[in-house]
Design an enzyme around this catalytic site. Sequence first.
Site, PDB file in Angstrom:
ATOM      1  N   GLN A  45      -2.625  -3.726  28.472  1.00  0.00           N
ATOM      2  CA  GLN A  45      -2.231  -4.586  29.589  1.00  0.00           C
ATOM      3  C   GLN A  45      -2.248  -3.890  30.940  1.00  0.00           C
ATOM      4  O   GLN A  45      -2.313  -4.551  31.968  1.00  0.00           O
ATOM      5  CB  GLN A  45      -0.835  -5.164  29.327  1.00  0.00           C
ATOM      6  CG  GLN A  45      -0.820  -6.112  28.134  1.00  0.00           C
ATOM      7  CD  GLN A  45       0.548  -6.698  27.889  1.00  0.00           C
ATOM      8  OE1 GLN A  45       1.375  -6.060  27.242  1.00  0.00           O
ATOM      9  NE2 GLN A  45       0.798  -7.885  28.386  1.00  0.00           N
ATOM     10  N   HIS A  65     -14.786  -9.244  25.802  1.00  0.00           N
ATOM     11  CA  HIS A  65     -16.199  -9.067  26.163  1.00  0.00           C
ATOM     12  C   HIS A  65     -17.115 -10.063  25.451  1.00  0.00           C
ATOM     13  O   HIS A  65     -18.162 -10.416  25.972  1.00  0.00           O
ATOM     14  CB  HIS A  65     -16.651  -7.629  25.869  1.00  0.00           C
ATOM     15  CG  HIS A  65     -15.962  -6.615  26.735  1.00  0.00           C
ATOM     16  ND1 HIS A  65     -15.890  -5.279  26.435  1.00  0.00           N
ATOM     17  CD2 HIS A  65     -15.287  -6.761  27.907  1.00  0.00           C
ATOM     18  CE1 HIS A  65     -15.205  -4.645  27.374  1.00  0.00           C
ATOM     19  NE2 HIS A  65     -14.828  -5.534  28.276  1.00  0.00           N
ATOM     20  N   ASP A  78     -10.322  -4.579  31.464  1.00  0.00           N
ATOM     21  CA  ASP A  78     -11.224  -3.444  31.726  1.00  0.00           C
ATOM     22  C   ASP A  78     -10.613  -2.476  32.740  1.00  0.00           C
ATOM     23  O   ASP A  78     -10.755  -1.259  32.610  1.00  0.00           O
ATOM     24  CB  ASP A  78     -12.578  -3.927  32.273  1.00  0.00           C
ATOM     25  CG  ASP A  78     -13.433  -4.573  31.181  1.00  0.00           C
ATOM     26  OD1 ASP A  78     -12.955  -4.683  30.028  1.00  0.00           O
ATOM     27  OD2 ASP A  78     -14.582  -4.970  31.489  1.00  0.00           O
ATOM     28  N   ARG A 103       9.176   2.458  28.740  1.00  0.00           N
ATOM     29  CA  ARG A 103       8.532   2.175  27.459  1.00  0.00           C
ATOM     30  C   ARG A 103       7.058   1.855  27.706  1.00  0.00           C
ATOM     31  O   ARG A 103       6.745   0.945  28.469  1.00  0.00           O
ATOM     32  CB  ARG A 103       9.232   0.968  26.798  1.00  0.00           C
ATOM     33  CG  ARG A 103       8.579   0.556  25.522  1.00  0.00           C
ATOM     34  CD  ARG A 103       9.185  -0.698  24.871  1.00  0.00           C
ATOM     35  NE  ARG A 103       8.279  -1.070  23.817  1.00  0.00           N
ATOM     36  CZ  ARG A 103       7.962  -2.297  23.445  1.00  0.00           C
ATOM     37  NH1 ARG A 103       8.554  -3.338  24.012  1.00  0.00           N
ATOM     38  NH2 ARG A 103       7.084  -2.513  22.491  1.00  0.00           N
ATOM     39  N   HIS A 148       0.637  -1.266  19.903  1.00  0.00           N
ATOM     40  CA  HIS A 148       0.916  -2.493  20.664  1.00  0.00           C
ATOM     41  C   HIS A 148      -0.382  -3.300  20.769  1.00  0.00           C
ATOM     42  O   HIS A 148      -0.925  -3.498  21.850  1.00  0.00           O
ATOM     43  CB  HIS A 148       1.494  -2.142  22.039  1.00  0.00           C
ATOM     44  CG  HIS A 148       2.211  -3.271  22.713  1.00  0.00           C
ATOM     45  ND1 HIS A 148       3.480  -3.144  23.243  1.00  0.00           N
ATOM     46  CD2 HIS A 148       1.848  -4.565  22.959  1.00  0.00           C
ATOM     47  CE1 HIS A 148       3.860  -4.298  23.782  1.00  0.00           C
ATOM     48  NE2 HIS A 148       2.879  -5.167  23.629  1.00  0.00           N
ATOM     49  N   ASN A 192       4.850  -3.017  17.707  1.00  0.00           N
ATOM     50  CA  ASN A 192       5.410  -4.040  18.581  1.00  0.00           C
ATOM     51  C   ASN A 192       5.080  -5.446  18.083  1.00  0.00           C
ATOM     52  O   ASN A 192       3.917  -5.789  17.929  1.00  0.00           O
ATOM     53  CB  ASN A 192       4.835  -3.882  19.997  1.00  0.00           C
ATOM     54  CG  ASN A 192       5.383  -4.940  20.939  1.00  0.00           C
ATOM     55  OD1 ASN A 192       6.562  -4.910  21.283  1.00  0.00           O
ATOM     56  ND2 ASN A 192       4.558  -5.899  21.319  1.00  0.00           N
ATOM     57  N   GLU A 193       6.105  -6.237  17.834  1.00  0.00           N
ATOM     58  CA  GLU A 193       5.989  -7.669  17.577  1.00  0.00           C
ATOM     59  C   GLU A 193       5.088  -8.065  16.411  1.00  0.00           C
ATOM     60  O   GLU A 193       3.993  -8.616  16.595  1.00  0.00           O
ATOM     61  CB  GLU A 193       5.534  -8.399  18.858  1.00  0.00           C
ATOM     62  CG  GLU A 193       6.550  -8.289  19.971  1.00  0.00           C
ATOM     63  CD  GLU A 193       6.284  -9.253  21.140  1.00  0.00           C
ATOM     64  OE1 GLU A 193       5.179  -9.809  21.215  1.00  0.00           O
ATOM     65  OE2 GLU A 193       7.204  -9.457  21.947  1.00  0.00           O
ATOM     66  N   ASN A 333      12.663  -8.024  21.186  1.00  0.00           N
ATOM     67  CA  ASN A 333      11.964  -8.640  22.311  1.00  0.00           C
ATOM     68  C   ASN A 333      12.318 -10.118  22.305  1.00  0.00           C
ATOM     69  O   ASN A 333      12.177 -10.785  21.277  1.00  0.00           O
ATOM     70  CB  ASN A 333      10.441  -8.525  22.138  1.00  0.00           C
ATOM     71  CG  ASN A 333       9.935  -7.097  22.215  1.00  0.00           C
ATOM     72  OD1 ASN A 333      10.721  -6.161  22.369  1.00  0.00           O
ATOM     73  ND2 ASN A 333       8.635  -6.929  22.101  1.00  0.00           N
ATOM     74  N   TYR A 335      12.230 -13.931  24.642  1.00  0.00           N
ATOM     75  CA  TYR A 335      11.808 -14.700  25.821  1.00  0.00           C
ATOM     76  C   TYR A 335      12.279 -16.152  25.831  1.00  0.00           C
ATOM     77  O   TYR A 335      12.613 -16.678  26.881  1.00  0.00           O
ATOM     78  CB  TYR A 335      10.272 -14.684  25.936  1.00  0.00           C
ATOM     79  CG  TYR A 335       9.720 -13.315  26.254  1.00  0.00           C
ATOM     80  CD1 TYR A 335       9.578 -12.899  27.571  1.00  0.00           C
ATOM     81  CD2 TYR A 335       9.377 -12.424  25.241  1.00  0.00           C
ATOM     82  CE1 TYR A 335       9.093 -11.630  27.877  1.00  0.00           C
ATOM     83  CE2 TYR A 335       8.901 -11.154  25.532  1.00  0.00           C
ATOM     84  CZ  TYR A 335       8.757 -10.758  26.850  1.00  0.00           C
ATOM     85  OH  TYR A 335       8.294  -9.506  27.151  1.00  0.00           O
ATOM     86  N   GLU A 401      12.301  -5.753  25.106  1.00  0.00           N
ATOM     87  CA  GLU A 401      11.633  -6.603  26.097  1.00  0.00           C
ATOM     88  C   GLU A 401      12.483  -7.828  26.361  1.00  0.00           C
ATOM     89  O   GLU A 401      13.033  -8.421  25.431  1.00  0.00           O
ATOM     90  CB  GLU A 401      10.267  -7.120  25.598  1.00  0.00           C
ATOM     91  CG  GLU A 401       9.165  -6.108  25.563  1.00  0.00           C
ATOM     92  CD  GLU A 401       7.827  -6.708  25.096  1.00  0.00           C
ATOM     93  OE1 GLU A 401       7.602  -7.932  25.257  1.00  0.00           O
ATOM     94  OE2 GLU A 401       7.021  -5.935  24.550  1.00  0.00           O
TER      95      GLU A 401
END
Length: 507
Positions: A45, A65, A78, A103, A148, A192-193, A333, A335, A401
């Site tokens: 990310q 891509h 990219d 993190r 991740h 992660n997740e 995490n 949200y 998170e």
Amino acid sequence: MFCSLFSVLLLLYTVVSECQSAKTQNLKRKFPDDFRFGTATAAYQVEGGWNEGGKTESIWDHLTHTKPCAVKDCSNGDIAADSYHLYKRDVEMMRELGLDYYRFSLSWPRILPTGFPDKINEAGVQYYNNLIDEMLKYNIEPVVTIYHWDLPQKLQKMGGWTNPYIIDWYTDYARVVFELFGEKVKNWITINEPEQICYFGYGSNMLAPLLNITGVADYLCAKNLLLAHARAYHIYNEEYRPKQAGTIFISLSAQYYDYEFKEFKDAAEDANDFTWAIYSHPIFSKNGDFPSSVKKRVKAKSIQQGFPRSRLPELTPKEIEYIRGSSDYFGLNHYFTFYVYRNESVKGLYPSPSTSDDLGVATYQKKDWKGDLNKIVPLGFYKLLTKIRNDYDNPPVIITENGFATKGGLDDDDRVTFFRSYLNAMLDAIDDGSDIRSYTAWSMMDNFEWLQGFSERYGLYELDIKSPNRTRTPRKSAFVYKQILRTRELDWQYEPDTDVMTIDKGH
Ligand SMILES: *[C@@H]1O[C@H](CO)[C@@H](O)[C@H](O)[C@H]1NC(C)=O
Ligand SMILES: *[C@@H]1O[C@H](CO)[C@@H](O)[C@H](O)[C@H]1NC(C)=O
Ligand SMILES: *[C@@H]1O[C@H](CO)[C@@H](O)[C@H](O)[C@H]1NC(C)=O
């Protein structure tokens, strides 16, 4: 209404604007003395440099891509925030915020270009050493996610997380990074997740590799992932912890599934079981194994559908024992909150077989919940933290998170409200006895938000993706977060002066 009566009666409390707010809302609240704060990002990310310094293709490079417009704005990672080149600016931002820790994640194909440990990529190792050393210079602790989501594409071609050999591939990689960085890194997050990896990636088409083999591939992934995580834990625990003295845990995403009407209590419980307790129950419950609701529902459906056995693979008693207890913390995490229902209208709503059909519920959010892209429902966070405390005998929790998306802009008052409300809800849970050790804001800066590209922004700092320098500018929320960290206090009335961001003494 109870809520307004409550606010009139107690002068010390500010107005509780809606019943979805948390229990208490003092004007100022202190955090526990040893409570710690950080922010988080992930390699794909923010790093960019997708093919630089010997790095090979990950499943996210491959996806963006080959199917660029699978991403909402047809963007890719990219260059992203260009942290591969701008890591010093990243650390400067950590110092501006006054973080205790940061993190970030390691990119598997940057460290092991073949996917395997036959060749270790010096340039990739150098990049992470530079970042870690720059952080340590300013006393900012690294919290490192080993995986991740950016699996080497070559391993995906061999089935990725549905192939049981991933347990070897992943733990070989984990061993390499313990060797390389374990002298300096004392906090490891294995994976992660899992829900996003297994369900979003393999059981649907919401994340790479967009496999969409629902109700089969996601369940295979779940078993392999739990075993891979557990083996990395045991390797660290037995071989590295004695000399490196760090901690190791998993980060689970748990959204909270609640019920508006009592008749849907079981449906809400099942939704929590299918989406996150399928990963947490094997690790954190007293008896281990997948939740019995998930085992029962998938098995019954599978037999009905003509499968010779459950589509959810079994864990053997030995595997159950191996996974149980394999995490120093419950990395959380969070949200979103949803309401759940299950009635006649849900029958036939989903394809069969599918994971959604196995679970058999529909979800909704209330129109009057505050927020645009995300809703602000701190009570859901409070209830989730309470559930974790009750279900798993009060494990130590690290919030790895928590954050809020906007479409951009520096005056992010909704994000400020989100962070204050959720921290307040967390303090309520701590007052009730929850053992919560630290809080990580997602994210330090805007970044490539997977299939949402750059259309959803989560950053305390705004990222100018059009500038060659990938300029990062603090939002109002960055100033508010900095104040919280400096004072170790939640002050609802603090209005920052957002002209200049400085670095305080000690950082
Ligand atoms: C994903 O799988 C489901 C269930 O098999 C199917 O209904 C749906 O059309 C698939 N979507 C895509 C984009 O392939
Ligand atoms: C099912 O429950 C939802 C949520 O309460 C409700 O809106 C819907 O009308 C119900 N449908 C049926 C067929 O009972
Ligand atoms: C970009 O960075 C370079 C090198 O630090 C600097 O000279 C230049 O002024 C910057 N450009 C912009 C538009 O900020």
